[in-house]
Scaffold this motif. Structure first.
Motif, PDB file in Angstrom:
ATOM      1  N   PRO A   6       0.838  -1.210   0.000  1.00  0.00           N
ATOM      2  CA  PRO A   6       0.000   0.000   0.000  1.00  0.00           C
ATOM      3  C   PRO A   6       0.873   1.259   0.000  1.00  0.00           C
ATOM      4  O   PRO A   6       1.895   1.322   0.688  1.00  0.00           O
ATOM      5  CB  PRO A   6      -0.783  -0.101   1.320  1.00  0.00           C
ATOM      6  CG  PRO A   6      -0.668  -1.530   1.745  1.00  0.00           C
ATOM      7  CD  PRO A   6       0.656  -1.993   1.237  1.00  0.00           C
ATOM      8  N   PHE A   7       0.430   2.249  -0.779  1.00  0.00           N
ATOM      9  CA  PHE A   7       1.240   3.473  -0.885  1.00  0.00           C
ATOM     10  C   PHE A   7       0.322   4.680  -1.042  1.00  0.00           C
ATOM     11  O   PHE A   7      -0.486   4.752  -1.986  1.00  0.00           O
ATOM     12  CB  PHE A   7       2.182   3.375  -2.078  1.00  0.00           C
ATOM     13  CG  PHE A   7       3.127   4.546  -2.197  1.00  0.00           C
ATOM     14  CD1 PHE A   7       4.111   4.771  -1.247  1.00  0.00           C
ATOM     15  CD2 PHE A   7       3.030   5.430  -3.271  1.00  0.00           C
ATOM     16  CE1 PHE A   7       4.982   5.854  -1.350  1.00  0.00           C
ATOM     17  CE2 PHE A   7       3.894   6.510  -3.382  1.00  0.00           C
ATOM     18  CZ  PHE A   7       4.878   6.723  -2.419  1.00  0.00           C
ATOM     19  N   ALA A   8       0.428   5.619  -0.107  1.00  0.00           N
ATOM     20  CA  ALA A   8      -0.313   6.883  -0.182  1.00  0.00           C
ATOM     21  C   ALA A   8       0.489   7.839  -1.058  1.00  0.00           C
ATOM     22  O   ALA A   8       1.578   8.268  -0.692  1.00  0.00           O
ATOM     23  CB  ALA A   8      -0.493   7.452   1.221  1.00  0.00           C
ATOM     24  N   LYS A  13       2.880  10.752   4.848  1.00  0.00           N
ATOM     25  CA  LYS A  13       3.718  11.021   6.028  1.00  0.00           C
ATOM     26  C   LYS A  13       3.422  12.373   6.669  1.00  0.00           C
ATOM     27  O   LYS A  13       4.336  13.166   6.953  1.00  0.00           O
ATOM     28  CB  LYS A  13       5.210  10.907   5.636  1.00  0.00           C
ATOM     29  CG  LYS A  13       5.598   9.513   5.260  1.00  0.00           C
ATOM     30  CD  LYS A  13       5.577   8.603   6.466  1.00  0.00           C
ATOM     31  CE  LYS A  13       5.029   7.241   6.145  1.00  0.00           C
ATOM     32  NZ  LYS A  13       4.360   6.589   7.291  1.00  0.00           N
ATOM     33  N   THR A  14       2.154  12.619   6.916  1.00  0.00           N
ATOM     34  CA  THR A  14       1.767  13.916   7.502  1.00  0.00           C
ATOM     35  C   THR A  14       2.333  14.092   8.915  1.00  0.00           C
ATOM     36  O   THR A  14       2.517  15.213   9.363  1.00  0.00           O
ATOM     37  CB  THR A  14       0.238  14.065   7.532  1.00  0.00           C
ATOM     38  OG1 THR A  14      -0.326  12.946   8.215  1.00  0.00           O
ATOM     39  CG2 THR A  14      -0.340  14.144   6.126  1.00  0.00           C
ATOM     40  N   ARG A  15       2.628  12.970   9.584  1.00  0.00           N
ATOM     41  CA  ARG A  15       3.190  13.103  10.941  1.00  0.00           C
ATOM     42  C   ARG A  15       4.629  13.624  10.923  1.00  0.00           C
ATOM     43  O   ARG A  15       5.205  13.901  11.969  1.00  0.00           O
ATOM     44  CB  ARG A  15       3.095  11.766  11.692  1.00  0.00           C
ATOM     45  CG  ARG A  15       1.696  11.474  12.195  1.00  0.00           C
ATOM     46  CD  ARG A  15       1.559  10.062  12.706  1.00  0.00           C
ATOM     47  NE  ARG A  15       1.346   9.105  11.628  1.00  0.00           N
ATOM     48  CZ  ARG A  15       1.250   7.787  11.787  1.00  0.00           C
ATOM     49  NH1 ARG A  15       1.363   7.270  12.988  1.00  0.00           N
ATOM     50  NH2 ARG A  15       1.037   7.000  10.747  1.00  0.00           N
ATOM     51  N   LEU A  50      -0.177  -0.902  -4.322  1.00  0.00           N
ATOM     52  CA  LEU A  50      -1.588  -0.516  -4.203  1.00  0.00           C
ATOM     53  C   LEU A  50      -1.613   0.962  -3.839  1.00  0.00           C
ATOM     54  O   LEU A  50      -1.496   1.331  -2.664  1.00  0.00           O
ATOM     55  CB  LEU A  50      -2.247  -1.368  -3.112  1.00  0.00           C
ATOM     56  CG  LEU A  50      -3.725  -1.188  -2.856  1.00  0.00           C
ATOM     57  CD1 LEU A  50      -4.549  -1.506  -4.094  1.00  0.00           C
ATOM     58  CD2 LEU A  50      -4.150  -2.100  -1.695  1.00  0.00           C
ATOM     59  N   THR A  52      -2.866   5.143  -4.040  1.00  0.00           N
ATOM     60  CA  THR A  52      -4.083   5.962  -4.018  1.00  0.00           C
ATOM     61  C   THR A  52      -4.262   6.773  -5.304  1.00  0.00           C
ATOM     62  O   THR A  52      -5.342   7.283  -5.568  1.00  0.00           O
ATOM     63  CB  THR A  52      -4.047   6.930  -2.824  1.00  0.00           C
ATOM     64  OG1 THR A  52      -2.809   7.644  -2.863  1.00  0.00           O
ATOM     65  CG2 THR A  52      -4.174   6.188  -1.509  1.00  0.00           C
ATOM     66  N   ARG A  66      -9.834   4.178  -2.354  1.00  0.00           N
ATOM     67  CA  ARG A  66     -10.598   3.955  -1.134  1.00  0.00           C
ATOM     68  C   ARG A  66      -9.655   4.016   0.082  1.00  0.00           C
ATOM     69  O   ARG A  66      -8.438   3.915  -0.064  1.00  0.00           O
ATOM     70  CB  ARG A  66     -11.278   2.581  -1.185  1.00  0.00           C
ATOM     71  CG  ARG A  66     -12.456   2.554  -2.125  1.00  0.00           C
ATOM     72  CD  ARG A  66     -13.047   1.175  -2.199  1.00  0.00           C
ATOM     73  NE  ARG A  66     -12.201   0.267  -2.967  1.00  0.00           N
ATOM     74  CZ  ARG A  66     -12.503  -0.999  -3.204  1.00  0.00           C
ATOM     75  NH1 ARG A  66     -13.615  -1.529  -2.711  1.00  0.00           N
ATOM     76  NH2 ARG A  66     -11.707  -1.758  -3.935  1.00  0.00           N
ATOM     77  N   LEU A  68      -7.426   2.921   3.264  1.00  0.00           N
ATOM     78  CA  LEU A  68      -6.449   1.831   3.315  1.00  0.00           C
ATOM     79  C   LEU A  68      -7.095   0.464   3.576  1.00  0.00           C
ATOM     80  O   LEU A  68      -6.825  -0.505   2.847  1.00  0.00           O
ATOM     81  CB  LEU A  68      -5.426   2.158   4.416  1.00  0.00           C
ATOM     82  CG  LEU A  68      -4.352   1.124   4.689  1.00  0.00           C
ATOM     83  CD1 LEU A  68      -3.464   0.931   3.474  1.00  0.00           C
ATOM     84  CD2 LEU A  68      -3.521   1.548   5.902  1.00  0.00           C
ATOM     85  N   MET A  84       4.001  -2.799   4.190  1.00  0.00           N
ATOM     86  CA  MET A  84       3.851  -1.356   4.081  1.00  0.00           C
ATOM     87  C   MET A  84       5.066  -0.715   3.402  1.00  0.00           C
ATOM     88  O   MET A  84       6.170  -1.252   3.432  1.00  0.00           O
ATOM     89  CB  MET A  84       3.621  -0.744   5.459  1.00  0.00           C
ATOM     90  CG  MET A  84       2.306  -1.152   6.091  1.00  0.00           C
ATOM     91  SD  MET A  84       0.911  -0.975   4.937  1.00  0.00           S
ATOM     92  CE  MET A  84      -0.467  -1.155   6.040  1.00  0.00           C
ATOM     93  N   ALA A  85       4.824   0.442   2.806  1.00  0.00           N
ATOM     94  CA  ALA A  85       5.873   1.105   2.016  1.00  0.00           C
ATOM     95  C   ALA A  85       6.784   1.979   2.864  1.00  0.00           C
ATOM     96  O   ALA A  85       7.710   2.591   2.337  1.00  0.00           O
ATOM     97  CB  ALA A  85       5.215   1.943   0.921  1.00  0.00           C
ATOM     98  N   ASP A  86       6.512   2.040   4.174  1.00  0.00           N
ATOM     99  CA  ASP A  86       7.330   2.908   5.037  1.00  0.00           C
ATOM    100  C   ASP A  86       8.241   2.093   5.938  1.00  0.00           C
ATOM    101  O   ASP A  86       8.444   2.418   7.105  1.00  0.00           O
ATOM    102  CB  ASP A  86       6.426   3.844   5.858  1.00  0.00           C
ATOM    103  CG  ASP A  86       5.403   3.097   6.693  1.00  0.00           C
ATOM    104  OD1 ASP A  86       5.330   1.850   6.592  1.00  0.00           O
ATOM    105  OD2 ASP A  86       4.672   3.754   7.464  1.00  0.00           O
ATOM    106  N   HIS A 130      -5.276   0.956  11.466  1.00  0.00           N
ATOM    107  CA  HIS A 130      -5.344   2.152  12.339  1.00  0.00           C
ATOM    108  C   HIS A 130      -5.887   1.791  13.733  1.00  0.00           C
ATOM    109  O   HIS A 130      -6.463   0.728  13.923  1.00  0.00           O
ATOM    110  CB  HIS A 130      -6.163   3.277  11.703  1.00  0.00           C
ATOM    111  CG  HIS A 130      -5.586   3.738  10.391  1.00  0.00           C
ATOM    112  ND1 HIS A 130      -4.297   4.219  10.266  1.00  0.00           N
ATOM    113  CD2 HIS A 130      -6.122   3.765   9.143  1.00  0.00           C
ATOM    114  CE1 HIS A 130      -4.067   4.537   9.003  1.00  0.00           C
ATOM    115  NE2 HIS A 130      -5.151   4.262   8.291  1.00  0.00           N
ATOM    116  N   ASP A 160       7.219   6.788  10.912  1.00  0.00           N
ATOM    117  CA  ASP A 160       6.007   7.589  11.055  1.00  0.00           C
ATOM    118  C   ASP A 160       6.285   8.975  11.612  1.00  0.00           C
ATOM    119  O   ASP A 160       5.679   9.960  11.189  1.00  0.00           O
ATOM    120  CB  ASP A 160       5.027   6.906  12.023  1.00  0.00           C
ATOM    121  CG  ASP A 160       4.411   5.649  11.447  1.00  0.00           C
ATOM    122  OD1 ASP A 160       4.321   5.555  10.220  1.00  0.00           O
ATOM    123  OD2 ASP A 160       4.018   4.784  12.243  1.00  0.00           O
TER     124      ASP A 160
END
Ligand SMILES: Nc1nc2c(ncn2[C@@H]2O[C@H](COP(=O)(O)OP(=O)(O)OP(=O)(O)O)[C@@H](O)[C@H]2O)c(=O)[nH]1
Ligand SMILES: C[C@H](OP(=O)(O)O)C(=O)O
Length: 199
Positions: A6-8, A13-15, A50, A52, A66, A68, A84-86, A130, A160
């Motif tokens: 999954p990749f946004a 990485k808003t944090r 995957l 967004t 959609r 996550l 995960m991509a991070d 989450h 994160d």
């Protein structure tokens, strides 16, 4: 092993927003993704990013905007790994351990209670990301069959928050670590733990 990543794409990485600009967050998360894909390729995994939004990258991409959890569940057929991509510290050896661990559901927890990677061999298993997804996944998987947990520092270290960048500067060797150093980050001694400072 089929491996969904999954990749946004747009506002990742808003944090890390108080340390990195929006453009820097996009560059940095892309570098982490490249590190993760390189490790998966080395392990023989069959990659499906995957994302967004559309992404220009040397790997098959499925676009699903959609949330996550819904996107991953739509992609989750048996014998699928989700990585995960991070996770820029992961290595081929760590992934091989994940893929070779027996169990209907194999979970790799992240620091703080997330689920950084998993393997599902159970057709009814669904993810619920989450809000502390690891205990939720462990409980729901146990109702369906056998559950195994992979205990790995490299798999547990998702990037994160600013404190996670320290782990990357200490242990990382890939593109994400190079990007961070090029952006001016270095280790700093703050009290008893190592911290970071930016020139
Ligand atoms: N496909 C898809 N991937 C996502 C989505 N949200 C996060 N991801 C990816 O899922 C993994 C875990 O993401 P998080 O750390 O929870 O979220 P993030 O967007 O990277 O970071 P924050 O904005 O700080 O929460 C990373 O690989 C993200 O790129 C989403 O809505 N869809
Ligand atoms: C996706 C989420 O990641 P975190 O917010 O824990 O990094 C989770 O693992 O449930």
């Amino acid at each position: 092993m089929r491996v969904v990543v999954p990749f946004a794409t747009n506002d990742p990485k808003t944090r890390l927003s108080d340390r990195l600009s929006p453009a820097e967050r996009r560059e940095f998360s892309r570098a982490m993704l490249e590190d993760v894909l390189e490790a998966i390729r080395g392990s023989g995994g069959e990659i499906e990013v995957l994302a967004t939004a559309p992404l220009d990258i040397d790997a098959p991409v499925t676009v699903d905007d959609r949330p996550l959890t819904d996107a991953v569940n739509a992609a989750l057929v048996p014998e699928t790994a989700v990585v995960m991509a991070d996770l820029p510290l992961i290595t081929v050896a760590v992934l091989e351990e994940l893929f070779e661990t027996p169990g209907d559901v194999v979970l790799a927890p992240g620091r703080g209670g997330g689920t950084n990677a998993l393997v599902s061999r159970q057709p009814d298993f669904r993810v619920d990301y989450h809000d502390g997804s690891f205990p939720k996944h462990r409980a729901s998987a146990a109702e369906l069959g056998s559950v195994a947990v992979v205990d790995s520092h490299r798999l547990a270290t998702d990037i994160d928050e600013p404190a996670d960048l320290v782990e990357l500067l200490i242990h990382g060797e890939g593109r994400a670590t190079d990007w961070l150093r090029d952006a001016g980050f270095e280790l700093a001694r703050t009290e008893s733990r190592l911290g970071i400072e930016r020139e």
